[in-house]
Every structure is written in structure tokens, then in C-alpha cells.
Design a protein around this motif. Structure first.
Motif, PDB file in Angstrom:
ATOM      1  N   SER A 291      51.267  58.667  26.015  1.00 13.18           N
ATOM      2  CA  SER A 291      52.045  59.615  26.732  1.00 13.18           C
ATOM      3  C   SER A 291      51.158  60.600  27.318  1.00 13.18           C
ATOM      4  CB  SER A 291      52.775  60.424  25.477  1.00 13.18           C
ATOM      5  OG  SER A 291      51.729  61.085  24.476  1.00 13.18           O
ATOM      6  N   TYR A 293      51.054  63.986  26.969  1.00  7.67           N
ATOM      7  CA  TYR A 293      50.428  64.733  26.265  1.00  7.67           C
ATOM      8  C   TYR A 293      49.088  64.286  25.548  1.00  7.67           C
ATOM      9  CZ  TYR A 293      49.409  67.934  22.376  1.00  7.67           C
ATOM     10  OH  TYR A 293      49.056  69.100  21.606  1.00  7.67           O
ATOM     11  N   THR A 294      49.139  62.997  25.127  1.00  6.11           N
ATOM     12  CA  THR A 294      47.972  62.621  24.434  1.00  6.11           C
ATOM     13  C   THR A 294      46.938  62.334  25.397  1.00  6.11           C
ATOM     14  OG1 THR A 294      49.318  61.269  22.959  1.00  6.11           O
ATOM     15  CG2 THR A 294      46.808  60.596  23.279  1.00  6.11           C
ATOM     16  N   VAL A 297      45.432  65.868  26.451  1.00 11.08           N
ATOM     17  CA  VAL A 297      44.294  66.400  25.125  1.00 11.08           C
ATOM     18  C   VAL A 297      43.095  65.632  25.415  1.00 11.08           C
ATOM     19  CG1 VAL A 297      43.939  66.190  22.540  1.00 11.08           C
ATOM     20  CG2 VAL A 297      46.246  66.766  23.506  1.00 11.08           C
TER      21      VAL A 297
ATOM     22  N   LEU B 165      52.813  61.860  20.323  1.00 18.22           N
ATOM     23  CA  LEU B 165      51.911  63.045  19.777  1.00 18.22           C
ATOM     24  C   LEU B 165      52.698  64.315  20.885  1.00 18.22           C
ATOM     25  CD1 LEU B 165      49.491  64.022  18.325  1.00 18.22           C
ATOM     26  CD2 LEU B 165      48.271  63.602  20.171  1.00 18.22           C
ATOM     27  N   THR B 166      53.034  65.190  19.904  1.00 22.06           N
ATOM     28  CA  THR B 166      53.524  66.562  20.542  1.00 22.06           C
ATOM     29  C   THR B 166      52.425  67.654  20.303  1.00 22.06           C
ATOM     30  OG1 THR B 166      54.841  67.049  18.548  1.00 22.06           O
ATOM     31  CG2 THR B 166      55.933  65.948  20.730  1.00 22.06           C
ATOM     32  N   SER B 167      51.601  67.591  19.235  1.00 19.92           N
ATOM     33  CA  SER B 167      50.803  68.664  18.896  1.00 19.92           C
ATOM     34  C   SER B 167      49.417  68.278  18.443  1.00 19.92           C
ATOM     35  CB  SER B 167      51.561  69.765  18.003  1.00 19.92           C
ATOM     36  OG  SER B 167      50.402  70.558  17.565  1.00 19.92           O
ATOM     37  N   ILE B 168      48.412  68.362  18.871  1.00 14.76           N
ATOM     38  CA  ILE B 168      47.114  67.865  18.278  1.00 14.76           C
ATOM     39  C   ILE B 168      46.626  68.568  17.325  1.00 14.76           C
ATOM     40  CG2 ILE B 168      45.720  68.965  19.907  1.00 14.76           C
ATOM     41  CD1 ILE B 168      44.785  65.340  18.365  1.00 14.76           C
ATOM     42  N   TRP B 169      46.926  69.851  17.429  1.00 17.43           N
ATOM     43  CA  TRP B 169      46.812  70.867  16.303  1.00 17.43           C
ATOM     44  C   TRP B 169      47.622  70.605  15.102  1.00 17.43           C
ATOM     45  CZ3 TRP B 169      42.659  72.595  18.005  1.00 17.43           C
ATOM     46  CH2 TRP B 169      42.400  72.898  19.173  1.00 17.43           C
TER      47      TRP B 169
END
Lengths: 336, 513
Positions: A291, A293-294, A297, B165-169
Motif C-alpha cells: 500500500s 502508506y507502507t 514509510v 498498514l495504517t500506522s507504523i508507530w
């Protein structure tokens, strides 16, 4: 440029770093008995890569991890399909890694001879294995609609992928010899130069063959440029080496790796792993990407991490920049 | 024989083996960096000798941890490709970060440290030691974050049948990893501390028996012993506290695992802690099991009070069936499990005894440490015959405790590979049976299982042989004797280069393979 395409390029870059760096330490391992005539000379050779081989290997680990994170489907399909070659590759990497650390820890001829064998066999097998896997991802596999391999465990072994195996091994051999010319002094350096010049025309042939094969089958028009770059850089490297400019020769071999990776990944795009059964089953950059988002990051991590890696790995090479000769090798001191 | 079983055995063997090297590497790296710091600050040659000696043992072990770690990263894709596809969006990120942030630092600065004794200034060289040792900790954090996500998935949404994944934190700050990390690191220091104590106590004891006074390295062993015992005291306390915290969390997050840890069949209120059971623990109905029990202790371990209820296996099974289904989905790739009922109960003897052996070996290790602290107070060295042997044997105990802890926690989450989060996103779980590579044959996995097991077995022999050799040789094995005329150099702290002590004048390398 979209994030998946960016990460496809990042993975190509990681392969580039890996082939360029571990290429020469594979070569040094492969040439150990050829260029090192006695233990002191072999120690000279091992010590040219001693401080750096492990850091070189991490490029592959990160390429693997980044593929997992950015293109899980690619990672899953390629690694499970190439199960047996990868097993052999892992055994080889384990063996040679331990061998570097352990070979000097007991002072007997037999101990060293055994570990030397592990280094030589490990370096050959590992470079052949990684060439096989790299060419497999470019040339494709019989994949079904789930991205799983159809057919025998040896489906990855075909004449084309064997050519890929020889391409990387042959390149590593020449690259290692040029590296040794650059990093050693005296007799060993001369020997390495003569060897590189003698074997290069044959040893680099499989690489040229692989590139032409890939280019003719899957290449785009513009990848002819990178094929040409490889040819020019390789010839240039040998000419500079013959003139006694091994530093330039080494750099030109680096340019050849750049051209190689650009050709292979350029031909591969938009796929990441083609299916030889049905183009509809081919894994593509777009379909296997994580995705956004990944990928975002990961982009932030890479944006800070990669320059730092380049700086401190560069610093290591600077710290250990001196040539090594037999006169630098200390006496063996190990427990009796 | 099925791919699933072979692949599980392979993952178990390679992972337990890898984790024999890892805790020693992590703990010892930081302790060696500490020793070198002491040397740089005080110039006391004793600390240089410590750095060299323990550093050499560290390197012998480090190499094995590095090479066996490569297998770990590869086998997710090789043997568990369905798992990799399912979780890749989340699980790959910490793995890639581990490579990019930790492995690069670790490998590069380790190389600089090994070969840099005479190429770098003392301070830069010391900084390299800290860099690679802190990187081992960072590496532990990332991989534990990945593992904790499998134990307790967070930071995600569920789209198109896969977690995204929506939040790595949320993943990096998962309360599961916040508990697992201190527990694992404390376990690593417990290993390193026991290693220091065992070997230095053995050295002191041996020399002491031969000749009381004339061991020039007595101070080295004594300092190492004290360092080991004090690190051990802190580490074992931290293991216990963090373990208790982690246990309470697990009662919330994976009640079945904790019921299985107790082989607690029926819910109890208050629940007692079983110290030792005899009979057939394997049966989830607890027929034939007699157990020595401490009343109400399990309620405390689970909920911090002595009265609340703890659920047993038999009451949890229907809850799990209601929530996650009674049968496996019908899917040809599940083989003979397709459509069959799901067994939600982990292998009870493994979880029950694994949990007890973890605690038991940890307690023995801690006990031996306390004993060593007492026996060596104010520079004493026991003369009794058994002391040296006991000291060396005790080194094995924290390794065993670590292994059993991992076996317990990984077996205790079966049949899941990704355990459902009771308060998390619905749909995010995966059975181990679904995770294995679909296109891979039994023959392939069996080949790698046999090849890796034989290779690992052979390498274990070599590593133990080398460690033994260097341990026996002591300081003399890692530092060449100072040449008799060699007072031309400037003072005792000049050991800096000392690998090549005999020939300082020319360009001989301080260290070379």
C-alpha cells in the motif's frame, strides 16, 4: 514517478550495490588457491576483504527485506520458486562467512586448507546461485494464477538461467582479480593483473550473452544503450588495466554493473516476475506493490538510511584504503 | 509427511539455533564496549585484556549469529510464501528497517572494530564498538516488533482479504513489543553475565589451585567476574519483572496461550499456579493429571490480585470457535485440513513444560550467580573441586531458559501464525496451516531441513571447539607476549595496537585474519 516504480528502482539499486560490492569479494574467494601460492599470500587476499565482506553482504539482505516490504508477492513467489538453488546459496554463504572468521583461529595446515576449500566452494556456489536467481526473476517462471510455481523444483534451472549463473560468476572472477590488483602490492598484484587480462575475454562472455538474450527477448529500445555501456565499459576496463590503471579499471567495471542492472531491470519492467505459462499470471510492479502508506514509510526510512550507509561504508573503504602485501601480515598468534 | 510439518520443524530448529548465538552477541557486545570504554578512560591494561579476551569470544560467536540470521530472512519467502503475501504490507517494513538501519551499521562497524585497532584513533575505534553493539539492540527491536505484530496485530485495516498498514508507530509501539523487548534484552544480558561469571570463575579457580599468587591475569578474571555478577543481578531481576508484565499482557491478548502454559483445563477462581505436574498433561480435559499447586498465585500472575478468575482451556475453546470459526475454510491448498475442525489447543506438554523450564533454568542461573557473588566476596576464590565445573556448567542454563521461553511462546500461539487481536481489527488472523508455501514440495523442504540441520550441527561443534580453546588459553591466547626487551614503548597503556606487538617499527598490521 509513482511510489511502486520508485521502489522498483530502489530494489534495482540495492542489487547494483550488492553485485558491485560482493562481486569482488566473491571473486577474491574464488581466486584464493589460484593467486595465493602460500598461506601468507592467501592471508593477504583474505585481508583485502576482511573488514568489508560482511557489510557487502548486507546489500543482499536489504534487497531481500525491501522486496518483502515493497513487493510481498514478488518476494513470496521468487523465493519459494527458487527454493533449492536458494538453499544451496544459503549453505554456501554460511560456509564462507564462518570460514573467513575461523580460518586463522587454529595454526595448522589442515585447518586452514579445509576452510580455504569452504571459501572457494562457497564463493563459487554463491555467485552462481545469485546469478541464477537474478536471471530467473528477469526471464520468468512457470507461475499459476496465485503466483506459485507450477512444475518441478528444478523449473528454475534452464539454459538461460544457467547462463545467468555463469554471467555473475564470470563477472565476479574478473572483478575480484581487478580488485586484488588494486588492493595488493608486489607479486600478487602483478599476478592478479595478468590473470584478469587473460581470463576476462572468456569470463565476461556469459554476461554479454545474458544481456543480449534479455535484450532480444524483453528489452525496450532504450535498453540497447545500457547494453552498449556494458560492452564499452568492460573493454575500457581491460584497456585501462593493461595500462596499469587498475583504479580506473575497477571503476569501469562498476559502470558495467550499472549497465547490467539497468538492462535487466529495464527489460523486466513493468513485470517483477513474468510467468512463462500465461502473461496474465505475470507478477507486475503495480499488482504486487504494498500500500502507498507502507511505501511512504519505507521511503522515509530509505531517505535517511541510504545516504548514511553510503557515507559510513565509504569511510570504511577509506580507512582500509592502503594496499596490503606479504610484509604487512603479522605472525600467526593463536592459542596452542 | 507434509510440507507444513517439515517447514515448521525447519523454522523451529533454525530459529532456536539462531537464538543461541543472538543473546550472547547482544549482551556481550555491550559489555565489551563497556570494557573498552573503561580502558580508554583509565588506560588500565586490565581493561584492555578484558576487551581483547571477551572480544575474541564475541567474534567467534558473532560470525555464527550473522550467517544463521540470513536463513531467517530468506525462509519467510522460501517456506512461508502464503504468509509472506498475507502479511507483507505490514511485516516486511520492520524487516527492511532492520536491514537498513541495524544490519548495515552492525556489519560495517564490526569490520572497522576488528581491523581498526591501529588504523583509527582510540576514540573512533571505541565509537565503532558502541555503534555495532547498539545496532544489535536496534536489530532486536525491529525483529521483535515484527514478531509482536504476529502475536498481536495492530496499526492496520483489513482490505481485500489482507491487512494493510495504517500506522507504523502503532506497530513499533505495540504494547506487546514494549513488553517483549525488555524481557528479551534482559535475557540476553543474563546470558552474557553468566558467560562472564562461568568462565572467569573457572579461570580463578584453576589458577588458584595451581598457585595462589603468581597469576598475572588474576585481576582480569576478578573484574570480569564482578562485572558478570552485578550485570547478572540486574538482568535476572529485569527478566522476572518484565516477564511478569509480559505474562499479564498475554493473559489479555492470548488467553489460550496462558491457559496452555498452565495446562489449566477448567476455569478457576481464584486460580492456583501449578509448580509441577505428573500424569498426562497432553489431555485438555485434565483426566489423570495430579499437580503440585500454589493457591491463587496464577490469579496474581494474570491479574495482579489473588481472587479473580482465570479461564481454562475447555472454556476457551468454545469462545474461540464462536469467534474464529469451528472449521478450517474449504481450500485445496490446506490439504487434508481443508474443512476439518480447528484444534485451538496448543500442544499442552510443550507449553506446560516449556513455561516451567524457562522459569526453572532462569532461576537456576540466577541462583548460581548469587552463589558466585557470595563465594567470591572480597577476592576469595573457592578451592572446592566442584566449583570450576559448576561454574562452566551454569553457562548453559540461561541459554536453555531463553530457548524454552521462545519454544513456549511460539508453540503457545498455535494453531495461529498471526494471532487474532481480541480488541483489534476483525478478520486479521492466519492459521499456520495456511501460511506455508503452496508451490513447494515436501522434498524441497526436507532437503533444506536436512542440509541446514547437518550444517548447523557441524558448525556448533566447531564453535564450541574454538570457544573452548580460547577460553583455556586465557589472555595469552589473544595478546602476544610483550617482547622481553620491549620497554622502548611508552608505558603500559600502549597495548593499543598490540595484535602485532613484536614488530611495531614497520607496517605490520595490528590485526589480520
Amino acid at each position: 514517478m509513482s511510489l511502486p516504480i520508485f521502489w522498483f528502482c530502489v530494489i534495482a539499486l540495492l542489487w547494483l550495490g550488492y553485485l558491485f560490492l560482493e562481486g569482488f569479494d566473491f571473486g577474491v574467494g574464488m581466486l584464493l588457491p589460484v593467486l595465493g601460492r602460500d598461506n601468507t599470500e592467501r592471508r593477504v587476499m583474505v585481508n583485502t576483504i576482511g573488514p568489508v565482506w560482511d557489510g557487502n553482504e548486507v546489500w543482499l539482505l536489504v534487497a531481500g527485506g525491501a522486496t518483502f516490504a515493497a513487493f510481498p508477492g514478488w518476494y513470496a513467489a521468487l523465493f519459494s520458486a527458487a527454493y533449492l538453488p536458494l538453499t544451496l546459496f544459503l549453505v554456501a554463504l554460511i560456509g564462507r562467512g564462518v570460514a573467513f572468521e575461523y580460518r586463522g583461529k587454529v595454526d595448522t595446515e589442515r585447518w586452514r586448507r579445509n576452510w580455504d576449500r569452504v571459501i572457494v566452494a562457497g564463493s563459487w556456489i554463491a555467485s552462481l546461485g545469485i546469478g541464477l536467481v537474478l536471471s530467473t526473476t528477469v526471464l520468468g517462471l512457470p507461475l499459476n494464477e496465485h503466483g506459485d510455481r507450477v512444475g518441478s523444483p528444478l523449473a528454475v534451472i534452464r539454459w538461460e538461467t544457467l547462463l545467468g549463473a555463469l554471467a555473475v560468476a564470470g563477472y565476479a572472477l574478473v572483478h575480484g582479480a581487478v580488485f586484488l590488483t588494486l588492493k595488493t602490492e608486489g607479486e600478487i598484484s602483478d599476478r592478479a593483473r595478468r590473470l584478469a587480462l587473460r581470463i576476462a575475454p572468456v569470463a565476461l562472455l556469459p554476461l554479454v550473452g545474458l544481456l543480449l538474450l534479455v535484450q532480444l527477448r524483453e528489452g525496450a529500445g532504450w535498453t540497447w544503450v545500457s547494453v552498449a555501456v556494458v560492452l564499452v565499459a568492460a573493454v575500457g576496463a581491460l584497456l585501462r588495466l593493461a595500462k596499469g590503471r587498475e583504479g580506473q579499471a575497477f571503476a569501469l567495471l562498476g559502470v558495467a554493473v550499472v549497465g547490467t542492472v539497468v538492462t535487466l531491470f529495464g527489460a523486466l519492467y513493468p513485470n517483477v516476475l513474468p510467468s512463462t505459462l500465461d502473461p496474465a499470471n505475470s507478477l507486475t510492479v503495480a499488482a504486487t506493490a504494498s500500500s502507498s502508506y507502507t511505501l511512504t514509510v519505507m521511503t522515509w526510512v530509505a531517505a535517511f538510511g541510504t545516504p548514511a550507509v553510503l557515507v559510513y561504508q565509504g569511510w570504511t573503504y577509506w580507512v582500509f584504503r592502503k594496499r596490503i602485501g606479504t610484509r604487512h601480515i603479522p605472525a600467526v598468534h593463536v592459542p596452542k | 509427511m507434509h510440507v507444513l510439518d517439515v517447514a515448521r520443524w525447519q523454522f523451529g530448529i533454525t530459529t532456536v539455533y539462531h537464538f543461541l548465538m543472538v543473546p550472547l552477541t547482544i549482551g556481550l557486545s555491550l559489555l565489551v564496549a563497556g570494557m573498552q570504554t573503561a580502558w580508554v578512560r583509565t588506560s588500565d591494561p586490565r581493561y584492555l585484556k578484558m576487551t581483547k579476551f571477551w572480544g575474541k569470544l564475541l567474534l567467534i560467536n558473532f560470525a555464527m549469529g550473522v550467517v544463521t540470521g540470513i536463513v531467517q530472512e530468506f525462509q519467510f519467502g522460501m517456506a512461508w510464501s502464503s504468509y509472506s503475501r498475507f502479511v507483507g504490507d505490514v511485516f516486511g517494513a520492520p524487516l527492511a528497517m532492520e536491514g537498513l538501519v541495524a544490519f548495515f551499521v552492525e556489519s560495517t562497524f564490526l569490520g572497522l572494530w576488528i581491523f581498526g585497532w591501529d588504523r583509527l584513533s582510540k576514540r573512533a575505534h571505541l565509537a565503532c564498538a558502541w555503534a555495532f553493539s547498539l545496532a544489535t539492540m536496534a536489530s532486536a527491536y525491529f525483529i521483535l516488533a515484527a514478531n509482536s505484530w504476529m502475536q498481536h496485530p495492530v496499526g492496520i485495516v483489513f482490505t481485500d482479504g489482507r491487512p494493510r498498514l495504517t500506522s507504523i508507530w502503532a506497530v513499533l509501539g505495540n504494547n506487546t513489543v514494549l513488553a517483549a523487548f525488555p524481557h528479551t534484552i534482559a535475557g540476553a544480558f543474563a546470558v552474557a553475565a553468566t558467560f562472564l561469571v562461568g568462565i572467569s570463575a573457572w579461570h580463578l579457580w584453576r589458577k588458584h589451585r595451581e598457585s595462589a599468587a603468581d597469576d598475572p591475569d588474576r585481576k582480569v578474571w576478578h573484574s570480569s567476574l564482578r562485572l558478570g555478577t552485578w550485570v547478572g543481578v540486574v538482568a535476572f531481576a529485569a527478566v522476572a519483572i518484565s516477564g511478569d508484565f509480559q505474562g499479564k499482557l498475554m493473559f489479555e491478548q492470548q488467553p489460550m496461550k496462558m491457559a496452555a502454559a498452565e495446562a489449566l483445563c477448567h476455569s478457576e477462581k481464584p486460580a492456583g499456579f501449578s509448580v509441577f505436574a505428573y500424569g498426562d498433561v497432553a489431555r485438555p480435559d485434565c483426566e489423570n493429571v495430579k499437580s503440585l499447586t500454589l493457591p491463587a498465585l496464577l490469579s496474581f500472575l494474570a491479574h495482579n490480585n489473588f481472587s479473580s478468575e482465570v479461564k481454562g482451556v475447555q472454556d476457551l475453546v468454545p469462545e474461540y470457535q464462536a469467534k474464529y470459526g469451528a472449521n478450517y475454510p474449504v481450500d485445496e491448498r490446506l490439504g487434508e485440513l481443508s474443512g476439518k475442525p480447528i484444534d485451538y489447543v496448543p500442544t499442552l506438554p510443550v507449553t506446560y513444560w516449556g513455561f516451567r523450564l524457562m522459569i526453572g533454568f532462569g532461576a537456576i542461573a540466577a541462583g548460581v550467580g548469587v552463589l558466585a557473588l557470595w563465594l567470591t566476596r572480597r577476592g576469595r576464590v573457592p578451592r572446592t573441586k566442584w566449583f570450576g565445573r559448576l561454574a562452566l556448567l551454569s553457562i548453559a542454563t540461561p541459554f536453555l531458559a531463553n530457548s524454552f521461553g521462545w519454544i513456549f511462546t511460539e508453540m503457545g500461539r498455535q494453531p495461529f501464525v498471526v494471532v487474532p487481536n481480541p480488541s483489534g481489527v476483525d478478520g486479521v488472523w492466519m492459521y499456520t496451516a495456511q501460511a506455508v508455501s503452496a508451490g513447494v514440495t515436501v522434498g524441497e523442504v526436507l532437503t533444506s531441513l536436512i542440509a541446514l540441520t547437518l550444517l548447523y550441527g557441524g558448525l556448533a561443534v566447531v564453535e564450541v571447539f574454538l570457544i573452548r580453546r580460547y577460553v583455556r588459553a586465557g589472555i595469552a591466547g589473544v595478546m602476544p607476549p610483550v617482547p622481553p626487551e620491549g620497554d622502548s614503548d611508552d608505558g603500559p597503556d600502549d597495548g593499543s595496537g598490540s595484535g602485532g606487538g613484536s614488530a611495531k617499527s614497520d607496517d605490520v598490521l595490528a590485526f589480520a585474519y
